[in-house]
Enzyme design. Sequence first.
Site, PDB file in Angstrom:
ATOM      1  CE  LYS A  53     -36.138   3.867 -19.927  1.00  0.00           C
ATOM      2  NZ  LYS A  53     -35.383   5.141 -20.478  1.00  0.00           N
ATOM      3  CD  GLN A  97     -34.681   6.633 -23.805  1.00  0.00           C
ATOM      4  OE1 GLN A  97     -35.616   6.436 -22.965  1.00  0.00           O
ATOM      5  NE2 GLN A  97     -33.517   5.972 -23.878  1.00  0.00           N
ATOM      6  CG  ASP A 120     -34.291   8.978 -16.750  1.00  0.00           C
ATOM      7  OD1 ASP A 120     -34.238   7.998 -16.208  1.00  0.00           O
ATOM      8  OD2 ASP A 120     -33.932   9.724 -17.737  1.00  0.00           O
TER       9      ASP A 120
END
Length: 289
Positions: A53, A97, A120
């Site tokens: 990412k 994460q 997200d």
Amino acid sequence: MAQLIDGKAISAQVRNEVKQAVAERIAAGHRPPYLAVVLVGDDPASASYVRGKAKASAEVGIQSDTLTYDASISEQELLDIVQRLNDDEGVDGILVQLPLPDHIDDRKVIHAIDPAKDVDCFHPESVGNLVIGLDGFQPATPAGIVEMLQRTEIQTSGAQCVIIGRSNIVGKPLANLMLKKGLDSTVTVCHSRTKDLPAIARQADILVAAIGRANFVTADMVKPGAVVIDVGINRVDDDSRERGYRLVGDVDFEAVEPIASAITPVPGGVGPMTIAVLLQNTLRAATGA
Ligand code: NDP
């Protein structure tokens, strides 16, 4: 022979568009978009996703930092960190994460993220916006699938879309996207308790497999001419590879490809699209659009 839907090429196209938009913003006097990635613990898979990412962000001109914390961090300490990032005007997007260590409640942490920075698209407010069809952040993997369908000019309106898998990150948000006005599919979602799943799958014009089982979708489950989207990522032993395994999807590709009209490969299909959508979301967070 089915058309191969090239996720790598489509992802590169999307990433280029983001890169251009970022360059235009900077030329107009704005600072680059900024993504804060929070990584807790030393899980190698999570570390590798986070590296991917960060690299993809840098390539399109998005600044990012990975804030790494020991697995022993307390839930409250992590919540305080999220709050600081929420309050920091220099931070456009926040990504925590997952998974987090067992002593930390994932949901509490995700719910603490400012929905305006929730790149997200996991916060309940983001999920709610998706369900009622409002614009907002897009769920990465499902939106990546939609980008692929649209850029391959696959007809979604009126199509029977059967999704196998009802997870919160793939099956359910994809069902909501495909139902949205503009995409207009008729959606069926299957799961482990679905009766006569092969018969339902055979009705699909667009069949999406998001199960996590190698070769689950066999040729007898696919209507001739269907579009087949394979989300699965599974390791199967392969002594001919140096690492001892190879990655396969949820679809028996060799058997299904001759029947389908279009199909995504694994790897190189849905996988590369996920990061492309994350970059789109970060740009969106910076522009407030
Ligand atoms: P989950 O394990 O969260 O969900 C799997 C779903 O499949 C569940 O809804 C489950 O049903 C269903 N299922 C399992 N076994 C069967 C069965 N025998 N018959 C019917 N349905 C079944 O997985 P995810 O959604 O997180 O991921 C699915 C796959 O996609 C994985 O391989 C994952 O690695 C991959 N993935 C790939 C991404 C990418 O970027 N390409 C991103 C995210 C995931 P039930 O709910 O009843 O248990």
